[in-house]
Design an enzyme around this catalytic site. Sequence first.
Site, mmCIF file in Angstrom:
data_model
loop_
_atom_site.group_PDB
_atom_site.id
_atom_site.type_symbol
_atom_site.label_atom_id
_atom_site.label_comp_id
_atom_site.label_asym_id
_atom_site.label_seq_id
_atom_site.Cartn_x
_atom_site.Cartn_y
_atom_site.Cartn_z
ATOM 1 N N PRO A 11 7.289 -40.506 29.871
ATOM 2 C CA PRO A 11 6.399 -41.278 29.014
ATOM 3 C C PRO A 11 4.943 -40.821 29.069
ATOM 4 C CG PRO A 11 7.087 -42.589 30.895
ATOM 5 C CD PRO A 11 7.903 -41.338 30.912
ATOM 6 N N ASN A 12 4.366 -40.792 27.882
ATOM 7 C CA ASN A 12 2.954 -40.505 27.648
ATOM 8 C C ASN A 12 2.566 -39.042 27.838
ATOM 9 O OD1 ASN A 12 2.259 -43.248 27.017
ATOM 10 N ND2 ASN A 12 2.487 -43.664 29.191
ATOM 11 N N ARG A 19 -5.099 -37.018 26.289
ATOM 12 C CA ARG A 19 -5.065 -38.174 27.192
ATOM 13 C C ARG A 19 -5.835 -37.878 28.471
ATOM 14 N NH1 ARG A 19 -0.065 -39.871 31.052
ATOM 15 N NH2 ARG A 19 -1.045 -41.697 31.977
ATOM 16 N N TYR A 24 -5.994 -34.836 33.372
ATOM 17 C CA TYR A 24 -4.823 -34.040 32.981
ATOM 18 C C TYR A 24 -5.177 -32.724 32.302
ATOM 19 C CZ TYR A 24 -2.484 -38.444 33.934
ATOM 20 O OH TYR A 24 -2.021 -39.583 34.539
ATOM 21 N N ASN A 78 8.962 -34.049 35.137
ATOM 22 C CA ASN A 78 7.782 -34.877 35.320
ATOM 23 C C ASN A 78 8.153 -36.197 34.659
ATOM 24 O OD1 ASN A 78 5.379 -36.261 35.260
ATOM 25 N ND2 ASN A 78 4.134 -34.494 34.698
ATOM 26 N N ALA A 81 5.344 -42.150 34.586
ATOM 27 C CA ALA A 81 5.367 -43.470 35.221
ATOM 28 C C ALA A 81 6.755 -43.853 35.738
ATOM 29 C CB ALA A 81 4.864 -44.522 34.238
ATOM 30 N N HIS A 84 7.857 -43.817 39.515
ATOM 31 C CA HIS A 84 7.557 -44.897 40.446
ATOM 32 C C HIS A 84 8.401 -46.146 40.211
ATOM 33 C CE1 HIS A 84 4.210 -42.175 40.774
ATOM 34 N NE2 HIS A 84 3.895 -42.426 39.510
ATOM 35 N N ASP A 91 19.450 -42.092 39.741
ATOM 36 C CA ASP A 91 20.914 -42.089 39.774
ATOM 37 C C ASP A 91 21.500 -41.048 38.827
ATOM 38 O OD1 ASP A 91 20.871 -44.075 41.691
ATOM 39 O OD2 ASP A 91 21.466 -45.688 40.321
ATOM 40 N N GLU A 102 10.516 -32.173 41.230
ATOM 41 C CA GLU A 102 9.637 -33.200 40.672
ATOM 42 C C GLU A 102 8.240 -32.593 40.576
ATOM 43 O OE1 GLU A 102 7.646 -37.400 42.200
ATOM 44 O OE2 GLU A 102 9.511 -36.717 43.123
ATOM 45 N N HIS A 104 4.113 -33.054 39.053
ATOM 46 C CA HIS A 104 3.048 -33.913 38.528
ATOM 47 C C HIS A 104 1.782 -33.088 38.391
ATOM 48 C CE1 HIS A 104 5.459 -37.491 39.106
ATOM 49 N NE2 HIS A 104 5.775 -37.011 40.286
ATOM 50 N N ILE A 105 1.064 -33.299 37.331
ATOM 51 C CA ILE A 105 -0.169 -32.559 37.078
ATOM 52 C C ILE A 105 -1.245 -32.948 38.085
ATOM 53 C CG2 ILE A 105 -2.032 -32.201 35.405
ATOM 54 C CD1 ILE A 105 0.187 -32.551 33.205
ATOM 55 N N THR A 106 -1.370 -34.234 38.347
ATOM 56 C CA THR A 106 -2.377 -34.710 39.297
ATOM 57 C C THR A 106 -1.748 -34.895 40.677
ATOM 58 O OG1 THR A 106 -1.934 -37.056 38.857
ATOM 59 C CG2 THR A 106 -3.599 -35.966 37.465
ATOM 60 N N ARG A 111 -4.331 -41.023 44.038
ATOM 61 C CA ARG A 111 -4.515 -42.001 42.963
ATOM 62 C C ARG A 111 -4.160 -43.406 43.439
ATOM 63 N NH1 ARG A 111 -2.294 -39.847 37.518
ATOM 64 N NH2 ARG A 111 -3.522 -41.632 36.843
ATOM 65 N N ARG A 115 1.256 -45.362 42.732
ATOM 66 C CA ARG A 115 1.728 -44.023 42.384
ATOM 67 C C ARG A 115 2.196 -43.227 43.599
ATOM 68 N NH1 ARG A 115 0.385 -43.244 36.960
ATOM 69 N NH2 ARG A 115 -1.449 -44.404 36.292
#
Length: 146
Positions: A11-12, A19, A24, A78, A81, A84, A91, A102, A104-106, A111, A115
């Site tokens: 998402p997003n 954004r 990001y 990625n 949200a 978390h 599953d 996994e 993540h950009i940040t 944070r 998170r």
Amino acid sequence: MVKKVLLINGPNLNLLGTREPEKYGTTSLKDIENAAISQAALKNDGSEVLVYQNNTEGFIIDRIHQAKTEGVGFIVINAGAYTHTSVGIRDALLGTAIPFIEVHITNVHQREPFRHQSYLSDKAVAVICGLGVYGYTASIEYALNY
């Protein structure tokens, strides 16, 4: 070596490039996807990267299930949200038994406290966070050589 990698963005992440660029960056998701596809093509061995983005948890789960029938050998995800919150995505990844990274950009650990918890990281081959969009490049490189 893995020939088919699935890159999933949650998402997003479709908003990348516009954004919160201070967090990001200004690279769009399309740029990230095109770079990953090119990275596989440069191997000249038939390797490919499939790309998928969705804002809906169930569709992401369905895409993970579909990967098993397509011969995907590795997933780079990625989950945004959903990292978390989603036992369902966890599953699905476990149910298909496709190894995954996994990404993540940040650096999620710098944070907000919510998170810091990931439902995926304890089952991932690796977790890459905080390297900006280079984290995708590193993840795809590893996946293609797995």
